[in-house]
Motif scaffolding. Structure first.
Motif, PDB file in Angstrom:
ATOM      1  N   CYS A 142      63.473  11.027 -13.059  1.00 32.85           N
ATOM      2  CA  CYS A 142      63.149  12.356 -11.954  1.00 32.85           C
ATOM      3  C   CYS A 142      61.712  12.525 -12.160  1.00 32.85           C
ATOM      4  CB  CYS A 142      63.651  13.549 -12.585  1.00 32.85           C
ATOM      5  SG  CYS A 142      63.311  15.033 -11.808  1.00 32.85           S
ATOM      6  N   ASP A 143      60.841  12.864 -10.958  1.00 31.16           N
ATOM      7  CA  ASP A 143      59.663  12.726 -10.980  1.00 31.16           C
ATOM      8  C   ASP A 143      59.194  14.241 -11.367  1.00 31.16           C
ATOM      9  OD1 ASP A 143      59.082  10.438  -9.840  1.00 31.16           O
ATOM     10  OD2 ASP A 143      59.396  10.883  -7.902  1.00 31.16           O
ATOM     11  N   VAL A 144      60.239  15.122 -11.267  1.00 33.85           N
ATOM     12  CA  VAL A 144      59.685  16.488 -11.572  1.00 33.85           C
ATOM     13  C   VAL A 144      60.324  17.036 -13.057  1.00 33.85           C
ATOM     14  CG1 VAL A 144      59.077  17.385  -9.260  1.00 33.85           C
ATOM     15  CG2 VAL A 144      61.680  17.359 -10.081  1.00 33.85           C
TER      16      VAL A 144
END
Ligand SMILES: [Fe+2]
Length: 161
Positions: A142-144
């Motif tokens: 996940c990027d966040v």
């Protein structure tokens, strides 16, 4: 196996209208979305967990519940109603139009109602369905991940099965 109930739901206009509404509400969401990818992940993982534990199950019921279990996010975004409650209301509305036994409809509703309940009896279908919902999330990619409000200890930092 033919997923008759599941595909009746997928072909139901009321269901698809809700699906499109949720998709619209989540179009700018940076976190995990609640879409067919997620619904099918939950269904498939539940089937895997249940079969590994020799639990008797009807896959069609599990897939049907998975398709419906997060639809209440619409109400949660709008007025704060807990989404498992609102999802039960939507499921009841949609299932009125689906040809299947009332007993099966009750199991579908029960899976939806219990999908956030930490006290589901271990080994029950509800227990595996809730676990599948959590395992399905790919926090490790996940990027966040740093902005997500899931506690660190609950994030899936490894691939799980
Ligand atoms: Fe979910």
């Amino acid at each position: 196996m033919k997923l008759d109930i599941t595909n009746q739901i997928r072909n139901n206009q009321i269901y698809m209208d809700y699906y499109q509404e949720l998709k619209q509400l989540e179009k700018d969401r940076i976190y995990c979305k609640h879409d067919f990818d997620h619904f099918l992940d939950v269904a498939r993982i539940t089937v895997l967990l249940a079969s590994k534990n020799n639990i008797d199950m009807d896959e069609d019921i599990i897939y049907a519940a998975a398709l419906l279990h997060d639809m209440g996010r619409i109400a949660e975004y709008k007025d704060g109603t807990p989404h498992h409650i609102a999802s039960c209301d939507i499921a009841k509305e949609v299932l009125e139009y689906i040809a299947c036994d009332d007993e099966k409809k009750e199991v579908i509703i029960s899976l939806i109602r219990c999908h956030r309940n930490p006290e589901n009896p271990p080994g029950s279908l509800q227990f595996f369905f809730r676990n599948a919902d959590k395992i399905s999330r790919k926090c490790y990619a996940c990027d966040v991940i740093d902005k997500c409000n899931w506690p660190d200890e609950k994030k899936n930092l490894d691939i799980k099965m």
